[in-house]
Motif scaffolding. Structure first.
Motif, PDB file in Angstrom:
ATOM      1  N   GLN A  21       0.936  -1.222  -0.088  1.00  0.00           N
ATOM      2  CA  GLN A  21       0.063   0.024  -0.029  1.00  0.00           C
ATOM      3  C   GLN A  21       0.863   1.266   0.071  1.00  0.00           C
ATOM      4  O   GLN A  21       1.894   1.450   0.844  1.00  0.00           O
ATOM      5  CB  GLN A  21      -0.964  -0.026   1.333  1.00  0.00           C
ATOM      6  CG  GLN A  21      -2.168  -0.807   1.091  1.00  0.00           C
ATOM      7  CD  GLN A  21      -3.019  -0.695   2.197  1.00  0.00           C
ATOM      8  OE1 GLN A  21      -2.582  -0.517   3.416  1.00  0.00           O
ATOM      9  NE2 GLN A  21      -4.339  -0.820   2.113  1.00  0.00           N
TER      10      GLN A  21
ATOM     11  N   GLN B 126       0.041   5.227   0.727  1.00  0.00           N
ATOM     12  CA  GLN B 126      -1.014   6.284   1.126  1.00  0.00           C
ATOM     13  C   GLN B 126      -0.439   7.735   0.972  1.00  0.00           C
ATOM     14  O   GLN B 126       0.432   8.015   1.590  1.00  0.00           O
ATOM     15  CB  GLN B 126      -1.143   5.793   2.662  1.00  0.00           C
ATOM     16  CG  GLN B 126      -2.401   6.722   3.199  1.00  0.00           C
ATOM     17  CD  GLN B 126      -2.659   6.261   4.642  1.00  0.00           C
ATOM     18  OE1 GLN B 126      -2.014   5.434   5.274  1.00  0.00           O
ATOM     19  NE2 GLN B 126      -3.903   6.976   5.047  1.00  0.00           N
TER      20      GLN B 126
ATOM     21  N   CYS C 204       3.805  10.774   1.117  1.00  0.00           N
ATOM     22  CA  CYS C 204       3.252   9.518   0.615  1.00  0.00           C
ATOM     23  C   CYS C 204       4.140   8.262   1.185  1.00  0.00           C
ATOM     24  O   CYS C 204       5.164   8.422   1.165  1.00  0.00           O
ATOM     25  CB  CYS C 204       3.458   9.150  -0.995  1.00  0.00           C
ATOM     26  SG  CYS C 204       3.101   7.607  -1.630  1.00  0.00           S
TER      27      CYS C 204
ATOM     28  N   GLY D 173      -1.215   5.101  -4.765  1.00  0.00           N
ATOM     29  CA  GLY D 173      -1.940   5.372  -3.663  1.00  0.00           C
ATOM     30  C   GLY D 173      -3.249   5.865  -3.884  1.00  0.00           C
ATOM     31  O   GLY D 173      -3.628   5.502  -5.153  1.00  0.00           O
ATOM     32  N   GLN D 174      -4.136   6.204  -2.774  1.00  0.00           N
ATOM     33  CA  GLN D 174      -5.423   6.441  -2.958  1.00  0.00           C
ATOM     34  C   GLN D 174      -5.706   7.798  -3.401  1.00  0.00           C
ATOM     35  O   GLN D 174      -6.813   7.912  -3.820  1.00  0.00           O
ATOM     36  CB  GLN D 174      -6.311   6.188  -1.717  1.00  0.00           C
ATOM     37  CG  GLN D 174      -6.296   7.161  -0.698  1.00  0.00           C
ATOM     38  CD  GLN D 174      -5.031   7.652   0.012  1.00  0.00           C
ATOM     39  OE1 GLN D 174      -3.999   6.793  -0.207  1.00  0.00           O
ATOM     40  NE2 GLN D 174      -4.869   8.486   0.724  1.00  0.00           N
TER      41      GLN D 174
END
Length: 121
Positions: free
Chosen positions: A2, A4, A21, A112-113
């Motif tokens: 992941q 983020q 990040c 990332g989102q």
């Protein structure tokens, strides 16, 4: 694996933000990392990339205003954004890949989102 991204928000024209990040599940300290952005109705576009050793490239529209950097010990990549303009409004994504750095978002495997940056005039 992941990534983020965080640090987005609402800022006035001429203001500054720093995006961060972080990685979990896999280290990115030896991988090139990139920042991309996507405005409503537009294609995702390249903003900047950085190699594991610190070499960088920025898109012309942000040169002199944005700076990508990284802290490999923290497995974190940053995007310092100064002198923000309304046209910088977008969702900003960090991304990582194996191999050489790239300005093509399609070359990145890890994403990332996204974090929203809104620049008001």
């Amino acid at each position: 694996v992941q990534l983020q991204a965080f640090g987005g928000g609402l800022v006035q024209v001429g203001g500054s933000l720093r995006l961060s990040c972080g990685a979990s599940g896999r280290t990115f300290s030896r991988r090139p990392m990139g920042w991309f952005r996507q405005a409503p109705g537009k294609e995702r576009e390249f903003v900047a990339w950085i190699t594991w050793s610190g070499s960088t490239k920025h898109v012309d529209s942000v040169k002199g205003r944005f700076t990508i950097s990284r802290d490999n010990a923290k497995d974190t990549v940053y995007l310092q954004m100064n002198s923000l303009k309304p046209e910088d409004t977008a969702i900003y994504y960090c991304a990582g890949r194996d191999g050489m750095p790239s300005s093509d978002y399609r070359a990145y495997k890890y994403w990332g989102q996204g974090t929203l940056v809104t620049v008001s005039s």
